[in-house]
Design a protein around this motif. Structure first.
Motif, PDB file in Angstrom:
ATOM      1  N   PHE A   1      -8.375   9.266  -5.292  1.00 14.59           N
ATOM      2  CA  PHE A   1      -9.235   7.676  -5.112  1.00 14.59           C
ATOM      3  C   PHE A   1      -9.680   7.713  -3.666  1.00 14.59           C
ATOM      4  N   GLY A   2      -9.057   8.639  -2.812  1.00 10.78           N
ATOM      5  CA  GLY A   2      -9.407   8.554  -1.479  1.00 10.78           C
ATOM      6  C   GLY A   2      -8.651   7.606  -0.793  1.00 10.78           C
ATOM      7  N   TYR A   3      -8.734   7.702   0.554  1.00 14.86           N
ATOM      8  CA  TYR A   3      -7.792   6.594   1.441  1.00 14.86           C
ATOM      9  C   TYR A   3      -7.940   5.315   0.963  1.00 14.86           C
ATOM     10  N   LEU A   4      -9.370   4.871   1.055  1.00 13.53           N
ATOM     11  CA  LEU A   4      -9.445   3.313   0.905  1.00 13.53           C
ATOM     12  C   LEU A   4      -9.139   2.930  -0.510  1.00 13.53           C
ATOM     13  N   GLY A   5      -9.520   3.859  -1.242  1.00 10.77           N
ATOM     14  CA  GLY A   5      -9.244   3.594  -3.018  1.00 10.77           C
ATOM     15  C   GLY A   5      -7.768   3.385  -3.293  1.00 10.77           C
ATOM     16  N   HIS A   6      -6.982   4.309  -2.360  1.00 12.74           N
ATOM     17  CA  HIS A   6      -5.518   4.229  -2.749  1.00 12.74           C
ATOM     18  C   HIS A   6      -4.977   2.864  -2.111  1.00 12.74           C
ATOM     19  N   ALA A   7      -5.444   2.551  -0.902  1.00 16.88           N
ATOM     20  CA  ALA A   7      -4.975   1.293  -0.189  1.00 16.88           C
ATOM     21  C   ALA A   7      -5.346   0.150  -1.056  1.00 16.88           C
ATOM     22  N   ARG A   8      -6.518   0.016  -1.783  1.00 15.08           N
ATOM     23  CA  ARG A   8      -6.816  -1.118  -2.463  1.00 15.08           C
ATOM     24  C   ARG A   8      -5.923  -1.016  -3.729  1.00 15.08           C
ATOM     25  N   ASN A   9      -5.536   0.075  -4.436  1.00 14.50           N
ATOM     26  CA  ASN A   9      -4.776   0.020  -5.277  1.00 14.50           C
ATOM     27  C   ASN A   9      -3.202  -0.654  -4.950  1.00 14.50           C
ATOM     28  N   MET A  10      -2.809  -0.378  -3.894  1.00 17.23           N
ATOM     29  CA  MET A  10      -1.525  -0.838  -3.449  1.00 17.23           C
ATOM     30  C   MET A  10      -1.845  -2.432  -3.008  1.00 17.23           C
ATOM     31  N   ALA A  11      -2.800  -2.804  -2.213  1.00 14.72           N
ATOM     32  CA  ALA A  11      -2.809  -4.259  -2.057  1.00 14.72           C
ATOM     33  C   ALA A  11      -3.058  -5.036  -3.412  1.00 14.72           C
ATOM     34  N   LYS A  12      -3.819  -4.338  -4.378  1.00 10.57           N
ATOM     35  CA  LYS A  12      -4.057  -5.261  -5.768  1.00 10.57           C
ATOM     36  C   LYS A  12      -2.802  -5.271  -6.526  1.00 10.57           C
ATOM     37  N   HIS A  13      -1.711  -4.444  -6.260  1.00  6.70           N
ATOM     38  CA  HIS A  13      -0.676  -4.446  -7.375  1.00  6.70           C
ATOM     39  C   HIS A  13       0.499  -4.873  -6.589  1.00  6.70           C
ATOM     40  N   GLN A  14       0.324  -5.588  -5.671  1.00  3.01           N
ATOM     41  CA  GLN A  14       1.383  -6.356  -4.789  1.00  3.01           C
ATOM     42  C   GLN A  14       1.820  -7.566  -5.835  1.00  3.01           C
ATOM     43  N   PRO A  15       3.116  -7.961  -5.626  1.00  6.11           N
ATOM     44  CA  PRO A  15       3.424  -9.076  -6.436  1.00  6.11           C
ATOM     45  C   PRO A  15       2.665 -10.436  -5.932  1.00  6.11           C
ATOM     46  N   ARG A  16       2.444 -10.201  -4.615  1.00  5.97           N
ATOM     47  CA  ARG A  16       2.044 -11.552  -4.043  1.00  5.97           C
ATOM     48  C   ARG A  16       0.379 -11.397  -3.832  1.00  5.97           C
ATOM     49  N   LYS A  17      -0.317 -11.668  -4.192  1.00  6.89           N
ATOM     50  CA  LYS A  17      -1.675 -11.547  -4.224  1.00  6.89           C
ATOM     51  C   LYS A  17      -2.617 -12.174  -3.140  1.00  6.89           C
TER      52      LYS A  17
ATOM     53  N   VAL B   1      -2.536 -10.713  -0.041  1.00  5.36           N
ATOM     54  CA  VAL B   1      -2.277  -9.738   1.093  1.00  5.36           C
ATOM     55  C   VAL B   1      -3.738  -8.994   0.924  1.00  5.36           C
ATOM     56  N   ASN B   2      -4.129  -8.457   2.353  1.00  5.26           N
ATOM     57  CA  ASN B   2      -5.083  -7.573   2.382  1.00  5.26           C
ATOM     58  C   ASN B   2      -4.378  -6.092   3.201  1.00  5.26           C
ATOM     59  N   ILE B   3      -4.904  -5.204   3.023  1.00 10.21           N
ATOM     60  CA  ILE B   3      -4.520  -4.168   3.876  1.00 10.21           C
ATOM     61  C   ILE B   3      -5.733  -3.748   4.814  1.00 10.21           C
ATOM     62  N   CYS B   4      -5.599  -3.691   5.769  1.00 12.34           N
ATOM     63  CA  CYS B   4      -6.591  -3.510   6.883  1.00 12.34           C
ATOM     64  C   CYS B   4      -6.230  -1.848   7.493  1.00 12.34           C
TER      65      CYS B   4
ATOM     66  N   VAL C   1      -0.891  -5.035   7.370  1.00 11.62           N
ATOM     67  CA  VAL C   1      -0.991  -5.983   6.231  1.00 11.62           C
ATOM     68  C   VAL C   1      -1.580  -7.370   6.796  1.00 11.62           C
ATOM     69  N   GLU C   2      -2.407  -8.198   6.199  1.00 11.81           N
ATOM     70  CA  GLU C   2      -2.984  -9.339   6.538  1.00 11.81           C
ATOM     71  C   GLU C   2      -2.781 -10.181   5.425  1.00 11.81           C
ATOM     72  N   LYS C   3      -3.289 -11.383   5.648  1.00 13.23           N
ATOM     73  CA  LYS C   3      -3.728 -12.467   4.684  1.00 13.23           C
ATOM     74  C   LYS C   3      -4.863 -12.244   3.993  1.00 13.23           C
ATOM     75  N   GLY C   4      -5.105 -12.494   2.756  1.00  7.84           N
ATOM     76  CA  GLY C   4      -6.295 -12.008   2.161  1.00  7.84           C
ATOM     77  C   GLY C   4      -6.102 -12.287   0.490  1.00  7.84           C
TER      78      GLY C   4
END
Length: 135
Positions: free
Chosen positions: A31-47, A49-52, A117-120
């Protein structure tokens, strides 16, 4: 030899993730660098958050290859990697610094804090002023 190297890297990282209280991790592959970061952010219990991502480690000379072949999408974070490293979520910047220090000491290879991690809204992005680190 390559399999031994990858297993050693992940074994060391796994031990250090436990020591430093990692919340999650993924290996950067198809998935590449950003693809994996997006998957991590998307599957957090708290929705909320964003990963910058503010640092992009790449193999030396690959930026030039990416510029020659735009479909490669390395700097956009979508190039497919094989054993592209680990993306680890740690509880604080202090824990991240300690993890990086420990893994560099044990593996004798560089490691980086690559984002925050930031608010998102459960997504990830690459910072417009992201730093490219060629290794």
């Amino acid at each position: 030899k390559a399999v031994t190297s990858m297993a050693r890297l992940n074994r060391t990282a796994a031990r250090l993730m436990q020591k430093h209280g990692a919340h999650g991790a993924t290996d950067i592959t198809g998935f590449g660098y950003l693809g994996h970061a997006r998957n991590m952010a998307k599957h957090q219990p708290r929705k909320d958050v964003n990963i910058c991502l503010h640092t992009i480690p790449v193999i030396r000379h690959m930026v030039r290859v990416s510029e020659m072949y735009p479909f490669f999408k390395l700097l956009q974070g979508f190039s497919a990697e094989t054993s592209g490293g680990l993306l680890v979520a740690l509880p604080s910047e202090e824990a991240a610094r300690a993890f990086v220090s420990d893994i560099e000491e044990k593996d004798k290879a560089p490691a980086w804090i690559v984002g925050r991690v930031e608010k998102g809204n459960g997504d990830a992005h690459i910072s417009p002023d992201a730093r490219i680190v060629e290794v």
